[in-house]
Each structure stands twice: as C-alpha cells, then as structure tokens.
Scaffold this motif. Structure first.
Motif, PDB file in Angstrom:
ATOM      1  N   TRP A  43       0.841  -1.197   0.000  1.00  0.00           N
ATOM      2  CA  TRP A  43       0.000   0.000   0.000  1.00  0.00           C
ATOM      3  C   TRP A  43       0.875   1.245   0.000  1.00  0.00           C
ATOM      4  O   TRP A  43       1.811   1.356   0.790  1.00  0.00           O
ATOM      5  N   ASP A  44       0.526   2.201  -0.872  1.00  0.00           N
ATOM      6  CA  ASP A  44       1.236   3.484  -0.849  1.00  0.00           C
ATOM      7  C   ASP A  44       0.298   4.649  -0.515  1.00  0.00           C
ATOM      8  O   ASP A  44       0.711   5.799  -0.525  1.00  0.00           O
ATOM      9  N   PHE A  45      -0.981   4.340  -0.223  1.00  0.00           N
ATOM     10  CA  PHE A  45      -1.968   5.318   0.245  1.00  0.00           C
ATOM     11  C   PHE A  45      -2.289   6.411  -0.772  1.00  0.00           C
ATOM     12  O   PHE A  45      -2.883   7.428  -0.430  1.00  0.00           O
ATOM     13  N   SER A  46      -1.920   6.193  -2.039  1.00  0.00           N
ATOM     14  CA  SER A  46      -2.157   7.224  -3.052  1.00  0.00           C
ATOM     15  C   SER A  46      -3.636   7.364  -3.406  1.00  0.00           C
ATOM     16  O   SER A  46      -4.044   8.402  -3.933  1.00  0.00           O
ATOM     17  N   ASP A 205       4.405   4.424   5.348  1.00  0.00           N
ATOM     18  CA  ASP A 205       4.178   4.291   3.910  1.00  0.00           C
ATOM     19  C   ASP A 205       4.748   2.954   3.457  1.00  0.00           C
ATOM     20  O   ASP A 205       5.488   2.295   4.198  1.00  0.00           O
ATOM     21  N   ASP A 206       4.400   2.568   2.230  1.00  0.00           N
ATOM     22  CA  ASP A 206       4.898   1.333   1.624  1.00  0.00           C
ATOM     23  C   ASP A 206       4.725   0.148   2.573  1.00  0.00           C
ATOM     24  O   ASP A 206       5.678  -0.578   2.884  1.00  0.00           O
ATOM     25  N   VAL A 207       3.503  -0.040   3.036  1.00  0.00           N
ATOM     26  CA  VAL A 207       3.180  -1.166   3.919  1.00  0.00           C
ATOM     27  C   VAL A 207       2.966  -2.399   3.051  1.00  0.00           C
ATOM     28  O   VAL A 207       2.090  -2.408   2.181  1.00  0.00           O
ATOM     29  N   CYS A 208       3.765  -3.437   3.261  1.00  0.00           N
ATOM     30  CA  CYS A 208       3.688  -4.642   2.433  1.00  0.00           C
ATOM     31  C   CYS A 208       3.289  -5.847   3.273  1.00  0.00           C
ATOM     32  O   CYS A 208       3.878  -6.103   4.330  1.00  0.00           O
ATOM     33  N   LEU A 209       2.286  -6.583   2.784  1.00  0.00           N
ATOM     34  CA  LEU A 209       1.803  -7.802   3.424  1.00  0.00           C
ATOM     35  C   LEU A 209       2.283  -8.989   2.607  1.00  0.00           C
ATOM     36  O   LEU A 209       2.035  -9.066   1.406  1.00  0.00           O
ATOM     37  N   LYS A 210       2.963  -9.920   3.257  1.00  0.00           N
ATOM     38  CA  LYS A 210       3.524 -11.074   2.557  1.00  0.00           C
ATOM     39  C   LYS A 210       2.891 -12.353   3.087  1.00  0.00           C
ATOM     40  O   LYS A 210       2.978 -12.647   4.275  1.00  0.00           O
ATOM     41  N   LYS A 211       2.239 -13.095   2.188  1.00  0.00           N
ATOM     42  CA  LYS A 211       1.571 -14.335   2.588  1.00  0.00           C
ATOM     43  C   LYS A 211       2.571 -15.485   2.667  1.00  0.00           C
ATOM     44  O   LYS A 211       3.578 -15.488   1.974  1.00  0.00           O
TER      45      LYS A 211
END
Length: 211
Positions: A43-46, A205-211
């Motif tokens: 997510w970059d919230f743009s 910022d730049d929140v990354c979810l890794k499965k």
C-alpha cells in the motif's frame, strides 16, 4: 460505527510478473521471484482521500485487509482525546513518496484476509515534548514504546496460540530528527493474523503484506 471504504493502490515498486509461454519456461530463480511478487500486496496510500479524517471506530477496506482505527495507549491509558485521527497527508516524513499515512494519538488495527508470514513498512516519527511514542501490536499483544523504535529490535511479539513474530528495526540515520527507517515483522511461529501500529505523530508508507 461510521464506515468509509477506499481502495489503496498497489505500490509501484512491486515487480511485474511476466508469464512465459509453454514453449519457453522461466528458469527456477525467475519462477521464485514471480511467486514472491504474487504473494505480496503493498500500500502506498495514493488512493486514500487526503481530505478524509479517520477517527476512533472508523474503518476502510484495503487490498487484502480491513483496517479499523482504535484507541491509542499512552502511559498505560487509552487516549480519548477528540483530536485523535489518522489521515493521508502530502508529506514525506517516512522518506517515501507522497502521500503517506499519518497517525496522531490513534492506532490502525489491520486484519488481513489471510494469515501472513511477514509485514514490512517505512516509518517516520516526530517527537512530542517527551520524545517519540508509538504503539506496535501483533496478534493481540500490544507494545507501548517510548523513544526510538530500535527498542523493539530483536524482540518477539505476539500470541503463542496464533503466532509470534521477530521484529527488525533499521534506522536511516540514528542521529536524524525525525527518526525514519523500516520495520519488519517476521513470523517465527504460526502466522500474523492481525497487527497494529500508531503513534503520537507516526507516519507510515509502503506497507507490504507477505503471505
């Protein structure tokens, strides 16, 4: 409960997956990279409206997760200050691209649609008169952090029944003000079923979810 829904754009830096034809199969290393990209949402919230203020109890839906804003913990007490809010802002406190998500005396509680093996994010936090202050939580265990987030580096957080994580914090410059860096949550037992972040003045910022 008030509910606002917004779709967050995927981070531009996520690799593009190129599908090879049956006649020319991708080598094993390339297939591993493609699989990793397919299992990661960032997510970059743009796409989050910068005019929208999120208060306690507000929610929105992001890619692969639901986010609810909850009470912040300060000195062991839940903050009930009506000024508590979260908002996408046209700033770069976290040293990433504009915009970013600002949390002020409020926690963002994230519940992914599927269990995760890791979460990474960029952060920047500015201090109050008493210095920086943040809340970080995983699977129901919440840590109240006074001062630098490096105090969490190497710690284990979570719930033995659902999952525990090892925390890695790296600062861009330990002497800088505001402090900026990256935080990583890596599941070492079970999985990440929910996580929380927030601060007195905490930008992510730049929140990354890794499965």
């Amino acid at each position: 409960m008030k509910t606002r829904t917004a779709r967050l754009a995927a981070l531009a830096g996520v690799p593009i997956v190129v599908v090879a034809s049956a006649a020319v199969a991708a080598p094993p290393a390339e297939r591993r990279i493609a699989t990793a990209a397919a299992n990661t949402a960032c997510w970059d919230f743009s796409d989050l409206p910068q005019t929208t203020e999120y208060r306690i109890g507000d929610t929105f839906t992001a890619e692969h997760a639901d986010i609810e804003f909850k009470h912040y913990l300060l000195n062991g007490n839940k903050v009930t200050n009506p000024a508590a809010l979260a908002q996408a802002t046209n700033t770069q406190i976290s040293r990433s691209d504009r915009p970013e998500l600002r949390t002020c005396l409020i926690n963002a509680h994230v519940e992914p649609n599927a269990p995760l093996r890791a979460v990474t994010l960029k952060f920047g936090h500015t201090g109050s008169a008493n210095g920086p202050h943040t809340n970080i939580g995983v699977n129901g265990e919440l840590k109240e952090v006074s001062g630098s987030l490096t105090g969490l580096n190497g710690q284990v957080l979570g719930n033995a029944a659902t999952g525990r994580v090892a925390i890695v914090v790296n600062l861009d410059d330990p002497q800088a003000d505001p402090q900026t860096g990256t935080m990583e949550l890596h599941a070492i037992k079970g999985a990440i079923e929910k996580f929380t972040f927030g601060g007195v003045q905490f930008f992510v910022d730049d929140v990354c979810l890794k499965k």
